[in-house]
Write an enzyme that holds these catalytic residues in place. Structure first.
Site, PDB file in Angstrom:
ATOM      1  N   HIS A 125       0.812  -1.212   0.000  1.00 47.38           N
ATOM      2  CA  HIS A 125       0.000   0.000   0.000  1.00 47.38           C
ATOM      3  C   HIS A 125       0.851   1.270   0.000  1.00 47.38           C
ATOM      4  O   HIS A 125       1.889   1.351   0.640  1.00 47.38           O
ATOM      5  CB  HIS A 125      -0.935   0.015   1.210  1.00 47.38           C
ATOM      6  N   ASP A 126       0.404   2.238  -0.792  1.00 48.23           N
ATOM      7  CA  ASP A 126       0.970   3.591  -0.809  1.00 48.23           C
ATOM      8  C   ASP A 126       2.383   3.655  -1.371  1.00 48.23           C
ATOM      9  O   ASP A 126       3.071   4.672  -1.204  1.00 48.23           O
ATOM     10  CB  ASP A 126       0.940   4.217   0.590  1.00 48.23           C
ATOM     11  N   GLY A 143       4.987  -1.001   2.888  1.00 54.75           N
ATOM     12  CA  GLY A 143       4.165   0.173   2.640  1.00 54.75           C
ATOM     13  C   GLY A 143       4.961   1.461   2.546  1.00 54.75           C
ATOM     14  O   GLY A 143       5.990   1.631   3.191  1.00 54.75           O
TER      15      GLY A 143
END
EC number: 2.3.1.129
Length: 262
Positions: A125-126, A143
């Site tokens: 994520h991200d 992340g």
């Protein structure tokens, strides 16, 4: 909407609301969610799952068992409509996973164009991956990691959350990266340490001999001068006035939050 020139295999599931561009190919047993956009000429080979609010550009090749846009593994995630964006002409090989972003991290996981993501690579994520990067087999990004243009991450390498991998970096296989890797640097080991400048990579990409020498001089200031980073920053900034390639270091310093590998 499915463009009339696109091909969707009878065993594939394309949910209502998805957008499939011209000449795209959705192979057997693929699943495309209702908030997904697949660009012109992109090919999903077979058994590919694309979920969430995911936008994929044109002329990508995505191989079997890849999973894109799925729920991330951040325990704070509460189902928000966060996103994945992927550019053009990427090759995403078997069993690659690319997870959607989190609200806390800006809500977007982004992959640029012309990248090669080898088997079992993971982008959490991200994360932000630039252009013309290579993630070798089983390379994993935690992340919020940033990977800049032309970086290469070796097989079985893990990158700690929030780290930055600079442009033209080469990270050797089976490494563990726990801090930021400045541009142009070769890194290897667990924890990864610097092993000089990626000279061969720079030659292949057309860097002049003078530019490579300036980059090596900047590297020596950072790692061999015995000075602190704050002490060498003005010297590197001065060098960048003559050699714009060196400016990548000064820009990198402004972004770095985890400190440099040593």
């Amino acid at each position: 909407m499915i463009d009339k020139s696109a091909f969707v295999h009878p065993t594939a599931i394309v949910e209502e609301g998805a957008s499939i561009g011209a000449n795209a190919h959705i192979g057997p047993f693929c699943i495309v969610g209702p908030h997904v956009e697949i660009g012109e000429g992109t090919v999903l080979k077979s058994h590919v799952v694309v979920n969430g609010h995911t936008k994929i550009g044109r002329d990508n090749e995505i191989y079997q068992f890849a999973s894109i846009g799925e729920v991330n593994q951040d325990l704070k995630y509460a189902g928000e409509p966060t996103r994945v964006e992927i550019g053009d002409r990427n090759r995403i090989r078997e069993s690659v996973t690319i997870h959607r972003g989190t609200v806390q991290g800006g809500g977007l996981t982004k992959v640029g164009s012309d990248n090669l993501l080898m088997i079992n690579a993971h982008i959490a994520h991200d994360c932000t991956v630039g252009n013309r990067c290579i993630l070798a087999n089983n390379a994993t990004l935690a992340g919020h990691v940033s990977v800049d243009d032309f970086a290469i991450i070796g097989g079985m390498t893990a990158v700690h959350q929030f780290c930055i991998i600079g442009a033209h970096v080469m990270v050797g296989g089976c490494s563990g990266v726990a801090q930021d890797v400045p541009p142009y640097v070769i890194a290897q080991g667990n924890h990864a340490t610097p092993f000089g400048v990626n000279i061969e990579g720079l030659k292949r990409r057309g860097f002049s001999r003078e530019a490579i020498t300036a980059i090596r001089n900047a590297y020596k200031l950072i790692y061999r001068s015995g000075k602190t980073l704050d002490e060498v920053k003005p010297e590197i900034a001065e060098l960048a006035e003559t050699y714009p390639e060196v400016k990548a270091f000064t820009d990198f310093f402004a972004r770095s939050t985890r400190g440099l590998i040593r």
